[in-house]
Design a protein around this motif. Structure first.
Motif, mmCIF file in Angstrom:
data_model
loop_
_atom_site.group_PDB
_atom_site.id
_atom_site.type_symbol
_atom_site.label_atom_id
_atom_site.label_comp_id
_atom_site.label_asym_id
_atom_site.label_seq_id
_atom_site.Cartn_x
_atom_site.Cartn_y
_atom_site.Cartn_z
ATOM 1 N N LEU A 317 0.880 -1.046 0.098
ATOM 2 C CA LEU A 317 0.016 0.048 -0.082
ATOM 3 C C LEU A 317 0.993 1.241 -0.137
ATOM 4 C CD1 LEU A 317 -2.834 1.364 0.054
ATOM 5 C CD2 LEU A 317 -2.737 1.183 2.623
ATOM 6 N N VAL A 318 0.900 2.023 -1.127
ATOM 7 C CA VAL A 318 1.690 3.229 -1.361
ATOM 8 C C VAL A 318 0.899 4.574 -0.533
ATOM 9 C CG1 VAL A 318 2.650 4.567 -2.896
ATOM 10 C CG2 VAL A 318 2.518 2.338 -3.500
ATOM 11 N N ARG A 319 -0.469 4.764 -0.912
ATOM 12 C CA ARG A 319 -1.020 5.957 -0.696
ATOM 13 C C ARG A 319 -2.329 5.731 -0.833
ATOM 14 N NH1 ARG A 319 -0.204 11.806 -3.686
ATOM 15 N NH2 ARG A 319 -1.216 13.090 -1.981
ATOM 16 N N VAL A 320 -3.168 6.378 0.270
ATOM 17 C CA VAL A 320 -4.685 6.547 -0.148
ATOM 18 C C VAL A 320 -4.742 8.104 -0.521
ATOM 19 C CG1 VAL A 320 -7.050 6.422 0.808
ATOM 20 C CG2 VAL A 320 -5.088 4.732 1.432
ATOM 21 N N LYS A 321 -5.531 8.461 -1.638
ATOM 22 C CA LYS A 321 -5.570 9.912 -1.848
ATOM 23 C C LYS A 321 -6.657 10.128 -2.460
ATOM 24 C CE LYS A 321 -3.667 13.631 -4.440
ATOM 25 N NZ LYS A 321 -5.015 14.395 -4.975
ATOM 26 N N ARG A 440 11.383 0.164 -11.076
ATOM 27 C CA ARG A 440 9.869 0.385 -11.668
ATOM 28 C C ARG A 440 9.061 0.769 -10.108
ATOM 29 N NH1 ARG A 440 7.448 -4.338 -14.950
ATOM 30 N NH2 ARG A 440 7.591 -5.514 -12.998
ATOM 31 N N GLY A 441 9.007 -0.172 -9.223
ATOM 32 C CA GLY A 441 8.149 -0.070 -8.321
ATOM 33 C C GLY A 441 8.420 1.398 -7.548
ATOM 34 N N ALA A 442 9.827 1.808 -7.289
ATOM 35 C CA ALA A 442 9.993 3.091 -6.864
ATOM 36 C C ALA A 442 9.472 4.167 -7.638
ATOM 37 C CB ALA A 442 11.797 3.329 -6.596
ATOM 38 N N GLU A 443 9.686 4.199 -8.929
ATOM 39 C CA GLU A 443 9.227 5.048 -9.896
ATOM 40 C C GLU A 443 7.587 5.186 -9.831
ATOM 41 O OE1 GLU A 443 10.988 7.492 -11.915
ATOM 42 O OE2 GLU A 443 12.183 6.674 -10.411
ATOM 43 N N PHE A 444 6.958 4.068 -9.691
ATOM 44 C CA PHE A 444 5.575 4.167 -9.394
ATOM 45 C C PHE A 444 5.012 4.741 -8.068
ATOM 46 C CE2 PHE A 444 1.541 1.970 -7.394
ATOM 47 C CZ PHE A 444 0.697 2.376 -8.518
ATOM 48 N N LYS A 445 6.089 4.585 -7.048
ATOM 49 C CA LYS A 445 5.614 5.294 -5.749
ATOM 50 C C LYS A 445 5.863 6.634 -5.678
ATOM 51 C CE LYS A 445 7.256 2.681 -2.236
ATOM 52 N NZ LYS A 445 8.111 1.694 -1.555
ATOM 53 N N LYS A 446 6.728 6.986 -6.342
ATOM 54 C CA LYS A 446 7.056 8.233 -6.806
ATOM 55 C C LYS A 446 6.239 9.231 -7.391
ATOM 56 C CE LYS A 446 10.673 11.673 -8.620
ATOM 57 N NZ LYS A 446 11.798 11.485 -9.662
ATOM 58 N N THR A 447 5.547 8.655 -8.637
ATOM 59 C CA THR A 447 4.677 9.178 -9.205
ATOM 60 C C THR A 447 3.222 9.369 -8.494
ATOM 61 O OG1 THR A 447 5.562 8.102 -11.346
ATOM 62 C CG2 THR A 447 3.493 9.101 -11.599
ATOM 63 N N VAL A 448 3.029 8.394 -7.749
ATOM 64 C CA VAL A 448 1.818 8.348 -6.907
ATOM 65 C C VAL A 448 2.015 9.312 -5.806
ATOM 66 C CG1 VAL A 448 0.380 7.026 -5.288
ATOM 67 C CG2 VAL A 448 1.095 6.035 -7.445
ATOM 68 N N MET A 449 2.916 9.574 -5.125
ATOM 69 C CA MET A 449 3.294 10.697 -4.124
ATOM 70 C C MET A 449 3.110 12.039 -4.761
ATOM 71 S SD MET A 449 2.971 8.614 -1.528
ATOM 72 C CE MET A 449 3.338 10.013 -0.343
ATOM 73 N N GLU A 450 3.289 12.000 -6.293
ATOM 74 C CA GLU A 450 3.383 13.301 -6.835
ATOM 75 C C GLU A 450 2.102 13.700 -7.175
ATOM 76 O OE1 GLU A 450 6.415 12.865 -9.703
ATOM 77 O OE2 GLU A 450 7.901 13.513 -8.175
ATOM 78 N N LEU A 451 1.062 12.763 -7.271
ATOM 79 C CA LEU A 451 -0.283 13.144 -7.814
ATOM 80 C C LEU A 451 -1.018 14.204 -6.936
ATOM 81 C CD1 LEU A 451 -1.431 9.369 -8.131
ATOM 82 C CD2 LEU A 451 -0.855 11.073 -10.107
#
Length: 451
Positions: A317-321, A440-451
């Motif tokens: 679970l990366v984030r709930v936004k 790849r996972g780190a880039e996904f997490k970074k992109t999600v956190m920047e949403l």
């Protein structure tokens, strides 16, 4: 054998180390510290070498670099990196010239003083190996976790005692030419995988068998009873065979029934007490239970289950936004792994899938997408194949094909509504756009956190 005795045998040998990645760098250092003649061979050109490899050169290692790194080399012994096929023509030529081909993992098996618990399979290796380590640590054992999980252990062998426990995650590439087997061998499951590297499925399966083929009568093989390939391994086992099953009660093993894991008539662990989601993680717990039988208590198992939050990039679970939950399952580099991820959720998800093409079939993924996905966002080299498999299935959801990975993530987010789940579970390796699944996972997490 004591580590120093092993290295003493190499004192007057010319040693080749083929591949200077994570697993072989500590090996080179160990060899150099003992005055051994080492040539490190790697495809990476000099201008792209990192500081750690250059430090090895300053210590005395000779380097043979570039696309022709396996040509015009000779030595008495060569340590093969796991990703280098043992039957690659250049290695065949070395062998024919009298060079002994071995590996860092083979060396570790020769010098390790304590029992080794090994875990292999197509899916679930890292989580199962980590679970075994967590259970043993909770029970008070001194534990060393390494292998394919990213931590070489050869340079730690001198610190180990006979009472310690070693847990190794082992890939098919590490197992291919291994002449040792684990005291306790776990095979989580088997499905088509890495067929871009293996000649065929038979070679892949035969590589996995080395985790138990060299066992002795007092050793143990643990297999997934529900998987036909792993169950067939039991016929060749030399030691005790233990089984785990989600589908039926088994003797000399554990099974899942009515929401709980049982040993015989005794309930050990309820699924509702397992923090990490999905029936595939119930399987991982069953495998770990059998691997640690007699070494941990049921209380240890329940305590770990309630606190262990899983391994990074595995349904993380990366984030709930804005009411939308984003999960990173970048480890899912095969259809079977993505299927397990999809089945972990009780609702239909927005799935981001696609990546490097390992030349494995995707037809099995189509019906699962129809059953578990509300919007499919395909990206990467295999995006078209996954979309095609989905369209061939009745009940196919809406499909978007977006080449750019980052745009795919942003588009999935824009289409998501409160209460939705956005899941990155690519069913493909990462190498088309990323160094590995972790990046790849780190880039996904970074992109999600920047949403």
């Amino acid at each position: 054998m004591e580590p120093e005795a092993y290295f003493a045998r190499l004192k007057n040998k010319r040693v080749l180390v083929l591949g200077l990645g994570v697993s072989n760098r500590p090996l080179v250092r160990l060899l150099l510290e003992r005055g051994i003649d080492v040539t490190g061979c790697d495809r990476t050109p000099r201008e792209k070498l990192d500081d750690e490899v250059l430090a090895l050169e300053r210590m005395g290692a000779k380097l043979h670099l570039g696309e022709d790194y396996l040509e015009n080399i000779s030595g008495d012994i060569a340590f093969r990196t796991p990703g280098l096929h043992p039957e690659k023509p250049e290695l065949v030529a070395l062998r024919a010239a009298g060079t002994k081909i071995t590996s860092e993992m083979e060396a570790f098996f020769e010098v390790c003083p304590c029992p080794i618990i090994g875990v292999t399979g197509s899916d679930g290796k890292t989580t199962t190996a980590t679970l075994i380590a967590e259970l043993l640590r909770h029970a008070g054992h001194r534990v060393w976790l390494g292998g394919n999980i990213g931590t070489p252990l050869l340079d730690k062998a001198a610190q180990m005692t006979r009472e310690d426990k070693v847990i190794l995650e082992l890939s098919s590439f590490q197992l291919m030419d291994l002449h040792h087997s684990c005291h306790i061998a776990v095979v989580t499951n088997l499905a088509p995988n890495h067929l871009d590297m293996h000649r065929d499925m038979e070679e892949y399966v035969n590589a996995k068998k080395n985790i138990f083929l060299h066992q002795k009568s007092g050793d143990t093989l643990i297999v997934n009873h529900d998987n036909a390939l792993t169950e067939s391994f039991a016929e060749e086992a030399r030691g005790t065979v233990k089984r785990f099953s989600r589908r039926e009660r088994v003797k000399n093993g554990v099974y899942f029934m009515d929401g709980a894991i049982y040993r015989g008539d005794d309930e050990i662990l309820r699924q509702s007490d397992i923090l990490i989601p999905g029936l595939h993680n119930v399987e991982n717990y069953m495998a770990a239970l059998l691997a640690t039988e007699g070494l941990v208590s049921d209380e240890d198992v329940r305590a770990v289950a309630k606190s262990f939050g899983g391994v990074e990039h595995r349904i993380e679970l990366v984030r709930v936004k804005d009411g939308v939950s984003y999960y990173n399952d970048s480890i899912a580099s095969s259809p079977s792994r993505t299927i397990a991820g999809l089945r972990s959720f009780t609702q239909k998800v927005i799935l981001i899938a696609g990546g490097y093409d390992k030349h494995i079939p995707y037809d099995v993924l189509g019906p699962e997408i129809a059953a578990h996905v509300k919007l499919l966002v395909c990206t990467g080299a295999t995006g078209g194949k996954i979309a095609q498999a989905a369209r061939a299935s009745e009940g196919c959801p809406e499909i978007l094909e977006i080449e750019d990975f980052y745009e795919a993530v942003r588009t999935a987010s824009k289409r998501a509504e409160r209460g939705d789940i956005v899941l990155l579970s690519p069913a493909s390796a990462a190498f088309d756009k990323f160094k590995n699944f972790m990046v790849r996972g780190a880039e996904f997490k970074k992109t999600v956190m920047e949403l």
